[in-house]
Structures are given as structure tokens and as C-alpha cells.
Design an enzyme around this catalytic site. Structure first.
Site, PDB file in Angstrom:
ATOM      1  N   ASP A 245     -36.833 -72.410   4.393  1.00 40.08           N
ATOM      2  CA  ASP A 245     -35.371 -72.503   4.486  1.00 40.08           C
ATOM      3  C   ASP A 245     -34.993 -73.182   5.806  1.00 40.08           C
ATOM      4  O   ASP A 245     -35.358 -72.702   6.882  1.00 40.08           O
ATOM      5  CB  ASP A 245     -34.767 -71.099   4.433  1.00 40.08           C
ATOM      6  CG  ASP A 245     -33.262 -71.115   4.215  1.00 40.08           C
ATOM      7  OD1 ASP A 245     -32.600 -72.070   4.681  1.00 40.08           O
ATOM      8  OD2 ASP A 245     -32.743 -70.176   3.590  1.00 40.08           O
TER       9      ASP A 245
ATOM     10  N   ASP B  12     -42.793 -59.286   4.351  1.00 44.21           N
ATOM     11  CA  ASP B  12     -42.458 -60.184   5.450  1.00 44.21           C
ATOM     12  C   ASP B  12     -43.717 -60.788   6.061  1.00 44.21           C
ATOM     13  O   ASP B  12     -44.682 -60.072   6.373  1.00 44.21           O
ATOM     14  CB  ASP B  12     -41.682 -59.410   6.517  1.00 44.21           C
ATOM     15  CG  ASP B  12     -41.330 -60.271   7.716  1.00 44.21           C
ATOM     16  OD1 ASP B  12     -40.425 -61.110   7.590  1.00 44.21           O
ATOM     17  OD2 ASP B  12     -41.991 -60.117   8.765  1.00 44.21           O
TER      18      ASP B  12
ATOM     19  N   GLU C   6     -50.669 -69.061   2.253  1.00 43.75           N
ATOM     20  CA  GLU C   6     -49.417 -69.790   2.060  1.00 43.75           C
ATOM     21  C   GLU C   6     -48.258 -68.829   2.286  1.00 43.75           C
ATOM     22  O   GLU C   6     -48.180 -67.768   1.651  1.00 43.75           O
ATOM     23  CB  GLU C   6     -49.308 -70.424   0.677  1.00 43.75           C
ATOM     24  CG  GLU C   6     -47.979 -71.156   0.514  1.00 43.75           C
ATOM     25  CD  GLU C   6     -47.959 -72.196  -0.594  1.00 43.75           C
ATOM     26  OE1 GLU C   6     -46.846 -72.572  -1.011  1.00 43.75           O
ATOM     27  OE2 GLU C   6     -49.037 -72.631  -1.035  1.00 43.75           O
TER      28      GLU C   6
ATOM     29  N   LYS D  78     -26.834 -74.768   8.961  1.00 38.36           N
ATOM     30  CA  LYS D  78     -25.745 -74.610   9.926  1.00 38.36           C
ATOM     31  C   LYS D  78     -26.292 -74.288  11.313  1.00 38.36           C
ATOM     32  O   LYS D  78     -27.208 -73.480  11.460  1.00 38.36           O
ATOM     33  CB  LYS D  78     -24.790 -73.503   9.467  1.00 38.36           C
ATOM     34  CG  LYS D  78     -24.058 -73.842   8.172  1.00 38.36           C
ATOM     35  CD  LYS D  78     -23.114 -72.729   7.751  1.00 38.36           C
ATOM     36  CE  LYS D  78     -22.386 -73.096   6.462  1.00 38.36           C
ATOM     37  NZ  LYS D  78     -21.471 -72.018   6.008  1.00 38.36           N
TER      38      LYS D  78
ATOM     39  N   GLU E 103     -44.712 -63.856  -0.021  1.00 36.57           N
ATOM     40  CA  GLU E 103     -43.350 -64.240  -0.409  1.00 36.57           C
ATOM     41  C   GLU E 103     -42.503 -62.975  -0.517  1.00 36.57           C
ATOM     42  O   GLU E 103     -42.940 -61.987  -1.115  1.00 36.57           O
ATOM     43  CB  GLU E 103     -43.399 -64.980  -1.751  1.00 36.57           C
ATOM     44  CG  GLU E 103     -42.061 -65.270  -2.402  1.00 36.57           C
ATOM     45  CD  GLU E 103     -41.179 -66.165  -1.551  1.00 36.57           C
ATOM     46  OE1 GLU E 103     -40.087 -65.691  -1.169  1.00 36.57           O
ATOM     47  OE2 GLU E 103     -41.576 -67.308  -1.270  1.00 36.57           O
TER      48      GLU E 103
ATOM     49  N   THR F  63     -43.874 -81.572  -6.014  1.00 38.13           N
ATOM     50  CA  THR F  63     -43.093 -80.681  -6.863  1.00 38.13           C
ATOM     51  C   THR F  63     -42.068 -81.488  -7.662  1.00 38.13           C
ATOM     52  O   THR F  63     -41.736 -82.622  -7.313  1.00 38.13           O
ATOM     53  CB  THR F  63     -42.356 -79.634  -6.017  1.00 38.13           C
ATOM     54  OG1 THR F  63     -41.384 -80.306  -5.197  1.00 38.13           O
ATOM     55  CG2 THR F  63     -43.327 -78.873  -5.113  1.00 38.13           C
ATOM     56  N   LYS F  64     -41.551 -80.886  -8.736  1.00 37.54           N
ATOM     57  CA  LYS F  64     -40.502 -81.540  -9.519  1.00 37.54           C
ATOM     58  C   LYS F  64     -39.280 -81.818  -8.646  1.00 37.54           C
ATOM     59  O   LYS F  64     -38.650 -82.872  -8.740  1.00 37.54           O
ATOM     60  CB  LYS F  64     -40.112 -80.658 -10.710  1.00 37.54           C
ATOM     61  CG  LYS F  64     -41.191 -80.523 -11.771  1.00 37.54           C
ATOM     62  CD  LYS F  64     -40.721 -79.633 -12.913  1.00 37.54           C
ATOM     63  CE  LYS F  64     -41.808 -79.479 -13.970  1.00 37.54           C
ATOM     64  NZ  LYS F  64     -41.383 -78.570 -15.066  1.00 37.54           N
ATOM     65  N   PHE F  65     -38.962 -80.872  -7.784  1.00 36.43           N
ATOM     66  CA  PHE F  65     -37.826 -81.030  -6.874  1.00 36.43           C
ATOM     67  C   PHE F  65     -38.049 -82.229  -5.951  1.00 36.43           C
ATOM     68  O   PHE F  65     -37.147 -83.036  -5.715  1.00 36.43           O
ATOM     69  CB  PHE F  65     -37.661 -79.756  -6.053  1.00 36.43           C
ATOM     70  CG  PHE F  65     -36.617 -79.845  -4.973  1.00 36.43           C
ATOM     71  CD1 PHE F  65     -35.277 -79.682  -5.271  1.00 36.43           C
ATOM     72  CD2 PHE F  65     -36.976 -80.089  -3.659  1.00 36.43           C
ATOM     73  CE1 PHE F  65     -34.310 -79.762  -4.280  1.00 36.43           C
ATOM     74  CE2 PHE F  65     -36.019 -80.175  -2.659  1.00 36.43           C
ATOM     75  CZ  PHE F  65     -34.683 -80.008  -2.976  1.00 36.43           C
ATOM     76  N   GLU F  66     -39.274 -82.350  -5.445  1.00 40.87           N
ATOM     77  CA  GLU F  66     -39.592 -83.443  -4.531  1.00 40.87           C
ATOM     78  C   GLU F  66     -39.557 -84.792  -5.237  1.00 40.87           C
ATOM     79  O   GLU F  66     -39.058 -85.785  -4.697  1.00 40.87           O
ATOM     80  CB  GLU F  66     -40.971 -83.198  -3.924  1.00 40.87           C
ATOM     81  CG  GLU F  66     -41.341 -84.142  -2.798  1.00 40.87           C
ATOM     82  CD  GLU F  66     -42.665 -83.783  -2.164  1.00 40.87           C
ATOM     83  OE1 GLU F  66     -43.150 -84.574  -1.338  1.00 40.87           O
ATOM     84  OE2 GLU F  66     -43.215 -82.710  -2.488  1.00 40.87           O
TER      85      GLU F  66
END
Length: 212
Positions: free
Chosen positions: A115, A92, A40, A119, A65, A188-191
Site C-alpha cells: 500500500d 502482522d 513474501e 496522501k 498477509e 499480474t493481470k493488474f500490472e
């Protein structure tokens, strides 16, 4: 970094952390035997990785990560849950893939909510680009799975275009498109919060062809 994250890093790194060195990893040695090899990339705070590792104890998960607090949070969770099938690297992902992962050695690679670099002038910083996609495909075994997810539709379309142009990968979606969320990817909680607000999430699932 919170106290729990720092404690997770301090107490867990020696057992579950892997210091980066430009040499191939021996997964069987790292995990004490054979098993499905899952990488992952960019696991954030690690909750999905922890959930998947707990649900599939015979699979071996390597999380990469660059965000040190996230690594600390993951290691804290590994200790809390008593997991033995998770290892972490704080480095990385390109370096790790190029120098530490043997070609054709992974059964699954997952990249969830990278991410999107919203922009336009920053789009070139997006992780999913043609050269990186070829690198990912080269590390999968024949039939190996590449699973991505994003909640940013323009990035989803970008991913789809880049991945569909990688000849080593076969899109598992209907008509070369997106797939419903596979059951193995935890919400996820965010999702969940985003779903309540009507936000979309796009999953992409690819397999490496036998001739790749």
C-alpha cells in the site's frame, strides 16, 4: 469473503496455515526438509506467490498477509494446484519477523505492491521505513535477496532512498537505481492492464552483504 475463499480457508488452514505464536519457526520441519526459504509479505490474493511456488517446487514459500480473504484465496489456489511448498500466516509482518524468523535464516524476502498510502499525511504508515528495513536485512542470510516492486512512483523513490541508506544491503541496480523486472516475478493481470495504459512499475533488488 467469497465462498471459494472461505472454503479455501476452512479446508486448507489445518494443513498449510500457521497459527501465530511468538516463537521461532522451524522451516525444515514445516516443509519436510531443506530448501530455499522465501518470505513474501503482503501477498494480496496470492496469485504471484502461487505462480512462483509452482515454478520453483524446491523452494519453500511462507506468505504473510493480514487480509483474511487473501489468505483464503491463496489456500484455495494451493489446493487447486496441489502445491506442497507453500505455508501461510494471517498476522502482522513485524510480529512475524521479530518473533518467528531467526536472524540470517532467509534466502529471499519479497514485497510486491505494498500500500503506497498516497496522501502525504499518511506517508508515515508506509511499510518501508528505516527501522523495518533494518529488520528485513537482519533476517536475510549473507547474499540473501530483498525484492520489492511498486506501481506508485513517489513510493518507489521513497523505497529507493530508504533502502540505499541501509548499510547491510547492496543495491543490485545500475548506479544504485531500479532494476528491470526479474523473470521470476510474474506479471499480474493488474500490472498488464496498467502497462497497456502506460503505467510504470518499479522493481528494486538488494542483496545482504557478507558483513551485515
Amino acid at each position: 469473503m467469497t465462498e471459494a475463499q472461505q472454503r479455501g480457508f476452512d479446508e486448507g488452514w489445518s494443513q498449510w496455515g500457521i497459527d501465530y505464536r511468538p516463537e521461532l519457526l522451524n522451516f525444515d520441519e514445516l516443509f519436510g526438509g531443506p530448501g530455499e526459504r522465501v518470505l513474501e509479505i503482503g501477498f494480496g490474493m496470492g496469485q504471484s506467490l502461487l505462480d512462483m511456488a509452482a515454478a520453483r517446487p524446491s523452494s519453500h514459500y511462507l506468505g504473510v498477509e493480514v487480509h483474511r480473504p487473501g489468505v483464503g484465496r491463496l489456500l484455495h489456489g494451493v489446493q487447486e494446484l496441489g502445491l506442497s511448498n507453500v505455508r501461510a500466516m494471517c498476522h502482522d509482518a513485524v510480529d512475524v519477523l521479530e518473533n518467528c524468523i531467526a536472524p540470517g535464516s532467509l534466502q529471499r524476502i519479497q514485497i510486491f505492491f505494498p500500500d503506497p498510502w498516497h496522501k502525504k499525511r499518511h506517508n508515515k504508515r508506509r511499510l518501508i521505513q528505516p527501522e523495518f528495513t533494518e529488520l528485513l536485512a537482519s533476517r536475510l542470510s549473507p547474499g540473501g535477496i530483498l525484492h520489492l516492486a511498486t506501481d506508485w512512483e513517489p513510493y518507489a523513490e521513497h523505497m529507493l532512498e530508504v533502502l540505499n541508506n541501509c548499510t547491510a544491503l547492496e543495491n543490485s541496480g545500475e548506479n544504485g537505481g531500479f532494476v528491470p523486472r526479474p523473470e521470476e516475478r510474474p506479471l499480474t493481470k493488474f500490472e498488464l492492464r496498467g502497462q497497456r495504459l502506460g503505467h510504470g512499475v518499479w522493481d528494486l533488488l538488494y542483496r545482504r552483504g557478507s558483513a551485515a
